[in-house]
Design a protein around this motif. Structure first.
Motif, mmCIF file in Angstrom:
data_model
loop_
_atom_site.group_PDB
_atom_site.id
_atom_site.type_symbol
_atom_site.label_atom_id
_atom_site.label_comp_id
_atom_site.label_asym_id
_atom_site.label_seq_id
_atom_site.Cartn_x
_atom_site.Cartn_y
_atom_site.Cartn_z
ATOM 1 N N HIS A 224 0.835 -1.204 0.000
ATOM 2 C CA HIS A 224 0.000 0.000 0.000
ATOM 3 C C HIS A 224 0.876 1.263 0.000
ATOM 4 C CE1 HIS A 224 -3.631 2.372 0.999
ATOM 5 N NE2 HIS A 224 -2.804 3.079 1.772
ATOM 6 N N HIS A 228 1.310 4.237 -2.861
ATOM 7 C CA HIS A 228 1.252 5.695 -2.660
ATOM 8 C C HIS A 228 2.466 6.362 -3.315
ATOM 9 C CE1 HIS A 228 -2.240 6.428 -0.234
ATOM 10 N NE2 HIS A 228 -1.841 5.719 0.811
ATOM 11 N N HIS A 274 -4.439 10.972 3.167
ATOM 12 C CA HIS A 274 -4.681 11.127 1.734
ATOM 13 C C HIS A 274 -6.183 11.167 1.476
ATOM 14 C CE1 HIS A 274 -0.495 10.601 0.824
ATOM 15 N NE2 HIS A 274 -0.451 9.447 1.464
ATOM 16 N N GLU A 279 -6.562 6.869 -1.578
ATOM 17 C CA GLU A 279 -6.505 5.624 -0.811
ATOM 18 C C GLU A 279 -7.016 4.444 -1.640
ATOM 19 O OE1 GLU A 279 -4.923 4.989 1.771
ATOM 20 O OE2 GLU A 279 -4.500 7.049 2.358
ATOM 21 N N HIS A 323 -5.799 6.573 7.521
ATOM 22 C CA HIS A 323 -6.381 5.769 6.434
ATOM 23 C C HIS A 323 -7.871 5.532 6.686
ATOM 24 C CE1 HIS A 323 -2.087 5.011 5.910
ATOM 25 N NE2 HIS A 323 -2.367 4.767 4.658
HETATM 26 ZN ZN LIG Z 1 -2.801 5.037 2.400
#
Ligand SMILES: [Zn+2]
Length: 358
Positions: A224, A228, A274, A279, A323
């Motif tokens: 993840h 990003h 974000h 995301e 998140h």
């Molecule tokens: Zn993230």
């Protein structure tokens, strides 16, 4: 009755200028030479105008269409009052009652308007620049950001665990068209979190190693964060939050970036979240990276689920606050997850979990 207003007349053709006395003659202003015996000049009041804006203390400079190159210069501002009713064009640029303060107010207002436009409009436009920022600039900023974060934290450096993490990151990043070489660093912290700086520097807070129950859950977080980085979300976020100041710093290179700016970048790296769209994009690419690396991707939904359970129990882990929107993300992960290879052998996983000496 105002008398004895005098001025200087330059006809625009001869170099010399004549000292003149002014008099009213019906709808005209009559200029009579004081020293010379030259003929009087008549200027119609209706068309008499100032050549420029006049403030207090400045001479009046008058022009007339019948004398296209000529200028009448007068120090005495009583002229305006004297001709006020019959020379309407004369009033247009006469700003002396406002003085210099008014002029500063006008320019100050214009400057503030420009700054407001810059701070409101440009940071949004700045985000569009993220793809064109050279990778080397982003890497340099990311590196000093990590060093700033490291300055008041201890880094866990157990060599075998560090090598295993780097290998896992490289394995996952190999599935992406990444502009950077990703790095990973573990800080000793009770916080369960992971962040990515600009230029692909991943930071793990060791609480995450305890939260994740399997190496696949850790791989899910790494994938993840790599996603990003590949999508340049950290750079986009910083450009949005810091605007043109960041761009100037990036262009200046790491040696010239101010300490204040770097600590702000470090703080924002930890605090900002974000957008949901970013995301979702990171989740989607992360799943692809796990699959390309052949790693079991069921860890994604499992880790999200663990975060939800932890939230229900007591504290909100930092990973959760940075998140948001977990429920839909669990659902999205479950539709794409598939079985695969383990992310780490059980002995390396043990070494990683113990790398901060806990
Ligand atoms: Zn993230």
């Amino acid at each position: 009755m105002i008398s004895a207003i005098e001025g200087w007349w330059s006809d625009g053709h001869t170099a010399s200028r004549r000292r003149v006395r002014l008099a009213r003659a019906g709808g005209q202003l009559r200029l009579v030479g004081i020293e010379s015996g030259a003929e009087a000049v008549y200027l119609g009041l209706a068309d008499l105008r100032l050549t420029e804006e006049v403030y207090r203390g400045q001479p009046l400079r008058l022009a007339h269409p019948d004398w296209p190159d000529a200028i009448l210069t007068i120090e005495d501002h009583r002229l305006i009052e004297w001709l006020y009713d019959d020379a309407p064009r004369l009033r247009r640029r006469y700003l002396a009652r406002h003085g210099a303060r008014w002029r500063f107010a006008v320019w100050g207002g214009a400057l503030i308007a420009v700054l407001v436009v810059l701070t409101l409009a440009v940071p949004r436009a700045m985000v569009l620049l993220a793809p064109s920022v050279p990778a080397a600039w982003a890497e340099a900023l990311g590196e000093i950001t990590v060093e700033t974060l490291a300055s008041n934290r201890s880094t866990c450096r157990e060599p075998r665990a560090q090598a295993a993490l780097e290998e896992l990151v490289a394995r996952l990043a190999a599935g992406a068209d990444a502009p950077y070489r990703f790095t990973v660093r573990v800080f000793e912290s009770p916080v369960a979190n992971a962040v990515t700086t600009t230029g692909g520097h991943i930071v793990i807070f060791s609480g995450l190693l305890e939260l994740g129950q399997t190496p696949e859950e850790l791989a899910a977080v790494l994938a993840h964060e790599i996603a990003h980085g590949v999508e340049r979300h950290p750079l986009k976020a910083l450009l949005r939050d810091m605007g043109y100041r960041l761009l100037v710093a990036l262009m200046a290179g790491d040696a010239s970036v101010g300490a204040d700016l770097v600590s702000e970048a470090a703080r924002l790296t930890l605090e900002r979240s974000h957008s949901r769209a970013d995301e979702a994009a990171a989740d989607e690419l992360a799943m692809t990276l796990l699959h390309r690396a052949g790693i079991d991707s069921r860890g994604v939904a499992r880790l999200f689920q663990r975060l939800v359970e932890q939230k229900e129990r007591t504290t909100v882990p930092a990973l959760l606050s940075t998140h948001p929107g977990l429920a839909e993300r669990i659902a999205a992960a479950e539709t794409r997850q598939r079985s695969g290879k383990p992310a780490l052998t059980s002995s390396t996983w043990r070494a990683v979990r113990a790398m901060c000496g806990r």
